[in-house]
Design an enzyme around this catalytic site. Structure first.
Site, short mmCIF file in Angstrom:
data_model
loop_
_atom_site.label_atom_id
_atom_site.label_comp_id
_atom_site.label_asym_id
_atom_site.label_seq_id
_atom_site.Cartn_x
_atom_site.Cartn_y
_atom_site.Cartn_z
N ASP A 35 0.86 -1.19 0.00
CA ASP A 35 0.00 0.00 0.00
C ASP A 35 0.90 1.24 0.00
OD1 ASP A 35 -3.25 0.40 1.32
OD2 ASP A 35 -1.95 2.10 0.79
N SER A 128 -16.75 -2.78 -9.44
CA SER A 128 -17.83 -2.01 -8.81
C SER A 128 -19.09 -2.05 -9.67
CB SER A 128 -17.38 -0.54 -8.67
OG SER A 128 -18.47 0.31 -8.40
N TYR A 153 -13.63 7.91 -12.64
CA TYR A 153 -13.39 6.79 -11.72
C TYR A 153 -14.11 5.54 -12.24
CZ TYR A 153 -14.66 3.48 -8.15
OH TYR A 153 -14.92 2.31 -7.49
N LYS A 157 -12.81 1.72 -13.91
CA LYS A 157 -13.24 0.36 -13.50
C LYS A 157 -13.65 -0.44 -14.75
CE LYS A 157 -12.80 0.35 -8.99
NZ LYS A 157 -11.76 -0.46 -8.36
C1 WQD Z 1 -25.75 6.77 -1.79
C2 WQD Z 1 -27.05 7.56 -1.76
C3 WQD Z 1 -26.87 9.79 -2.60
C4 WQD Z 1 -24.34 11.37 0.57
C5 WQD Z 1 -20.74 5.49 -4.69
C6 WQD Z 1 -19.90 5.40 -5.93
C7 WQD Z 1 -19.77 3.96 -6.33
C8 WQD Z 1 -19.26 3.12 -5.16
C9 WQD Z 1 -20.14 3.31 -3.94
C10 WQD Z 1 -16.91 2.78 -5.35
C11 WQD Z 1 -27.24 8.39 -3.03
C12 WQD Z 1 -27.26 9.78 -1.12
C13 WQD Z 1 -25.09 10.51 -0.21
C14 WQD Z 1 -24.98 12.45 1.24
C15 WQD Z 1 -27.08 11.74 0.34
N1 WQD Z 1 -17.93 3.47 -4.84
N2 WQD Z 1 -26.44 10.70 -0.31
N3 WQD Z 1 -26.33 12.59 1.11
O1 WQD Z 1 -23.31 7.18 -5.11
O2 WQD Z 1 -24.49 4.97 -4.64
O3 WQD Z 1 -22.02 5.01 -4.96
O4 WQD Z 1 -20.17 4.73 -3.65
O5 WQD Z 1 -16.95 1.85 -6.10
O6 WQD Z 1 -18.84 3.90 -7.40
O7 WQD Z 1 -20.57 6.09 -6.97
O8 WQD Z 1 -23.01 5.97 -2.89
O9 WQD Z 1 -22.97 6.74 -0.55
O10 WQD Z 1 -22.32 8.38 -2.39
O11 WQD Z 1 -24.71 7.69 -2.13
O12 WQD Z 1 -28.31 11.91 0.23
O13 WQD Z 1 -24.33 13.29 1.96
O14 WQD Z 1 -27.00 8.46 -0.68
O15 WQD Z 1 -27.60 10.78 -3.29
O16 WQD Z 1 -28.60 8.39 -3.35
P1 WQD Z 1 -23.31 5.84 -4.47
P2 WQD Z 1 -23.18 7.24 -1.94
#
Ligand code: WQD
Length: 341
Positions: A35, A128, A153, A157
């Site tokens: 790492d 992912s 990103y 992938k």
């Molecule tokens: C989840 C939901 C937001 C933050 C991401 C990456 C994906 C993977 C997993 C790596 C959504 C909502 C979020 C906040 C909110 N990562 N939210 N307020 O976008 O599904 O996936 O992480 O591989 O590639 O895109 O996860 O946790 O960012 O969001 O309302 O402060 O929570 O709108 O609906 P996401 P997330």
């Protein structure tokens, strides 16, 4: 059958990597961590020692550095690799596309070159659900087409999966598992390791845990006007320890010389943002204040995993509940309000 014992874990000091290292040790494997600590803390090694009782070999360096990698492969008999190392912040990738393409693609190309030189033919890749792009239907299965990502990103992938697929096409003796994670949350029940994003969290769960410990005043819910039962987005939140267990099962699969295999790692259940907030409050007794705001660009309404293939071919089934995830994430953050610093 090929004998797999020693496993090189790139990015093994990260969130998913460190939890997988514990699962490997518990199942009798010998992990070696590589790492560069660009996105993780050296303190993780001390925590892993406390949890497992083991001194885990750790080498600080970047997987893009061929000489560094060759030295590791020459001084250890490595049977398999789990490749977590890579940049993974969606928003940051939009700002820094070159760094993301350079780092995420070079690391995979260099790793495959060195593995081939050294005769190491088993690798698990941390992919992912983002490779599916905007889902045309749910649940998403491994037969669904690769989409187009909405950010560099996600595109790295997709490109890395293509590198592995094209490589496996000519190197039939390579065993490659592409594991497509949905939304990893939770933490080891000891509360000693967990998700520790730098700066303000982008993802939902680490944002909620920082609200829970008072580091952030409230959660902003990005939109409640989606075509879902409560108007907020639905995701497949899988406990990181279930995800770790899935990697050990994938390692057992590689030992059967399957060639290239692809699996979703999810729970198969969708949970909305509001449902996660309520589950957190129920699991921890901590109130999570929130405000509703506009949608976040790029978000899809609903996304969760088809899990039949992983269940049938790996024997994988997520065991922990959303309440376990909330309780474990909360314990981690309460014990470590400043993460590892
Ligand atoms: C989840 C939901 C937001 C933050 C991401 C990456 C994906 C993977 C997993 C790596 C959504 C909502 C979020 C906040 C909110 N990562 N939210 N307020 O976008 O599904 O996936 O992480 O591989 O590639 O895109 O996860 O946790 O960012 O969001 O309302 O402060 O929570 O709108 O609906 P996401 P997330």
């Amino acid at each position: 059958m090929s004998e797999i014992k020693t496993v090189l874990v790139t990015g093994g000091m990260g969130y998913i990597g460190s939890h997988t290292v514990i699962a490997l040790i518990e199942q009798g494997y010998q992990p070696i961590i590589v790492d560069d600590l660009a996105n993780s803390s050296p303190e993780v090694l001390n925590r892993l020692k406390i949890i497992t009782g083991k001194d885990i070999p750790f080498f600080k360096g970047n997987v893009c550095d061929k000489a560094f990698l060759e030295k590791i492969f020459s001084s250890h008999k490595i049977d398999a690799v789990i490749h977590f190392a890579g940049f993974k912040a969606v928003g940051e990738s939009v700002e820094k596309p070159l760094e993301y393409y350079r780092n995420n693609l070079d690391s995979t190309l260099t790793l495959l070159e060195v593995m081939t030189e050294k005769g190491v033919k088993n690798i698990i890749f941390s992919s992912s659900a983002t490779v599916y792009g905007t889902p045309v239907h749910v649940p998403l299965t491994e037969e669904d087409p690769i989409g187009t990502a909405t950010n560099p990103y996600g595109t790295t992938k997709i490109m890395q999966e293509k590198i592995f697929t094209d490589y496996a096409f000519v190197h039939k003796d390579f065993n490659i598992a592409l594991l497509r994670y949905f939304n990893p949350i939770g933490a080891h029940p000891s509360g000693l390791i967990g998700e520790a994003p730098y700066g303000t969290p982008n993802n939902l769960m680490p944002y909620i845990t920082q609200v829970a410990v008072g580091k952030l005043p409230r959660l902003t819910v990005f939109g409640n006007d989606y075509p879902t039962p409560d108007g907020t987005c639905i995701r497949d939140y899988i406990h990181v320890c279930d995800l770790a267990d899935g990697h050990v099962l994938a390692l057992k699969k590689l030992a059967q010389n399957p060639g290239l295999v692809i699996y979703n790692l999810g729970t198969g259940k969708g949970t909305s943002v509001m449902e996660l907030i309520h589950a957190y409050e129920k699991a921890t007794g901590v109130k999570i204040p929130y405000v509703i705001a506009a949608r976040r660009p790029g978000d899809v309404a609903e996304n969760y995993a088809g899990t039949l293939k992983a269940e049938k071919e790996l024997g994988f089934k997520a065991k922990r509940t959303i309440f376990d995830s909330c309780a474990d994430s909360n314990r981690w953050q309460q014990k470590n309000p400043k993460g590892y610093n």
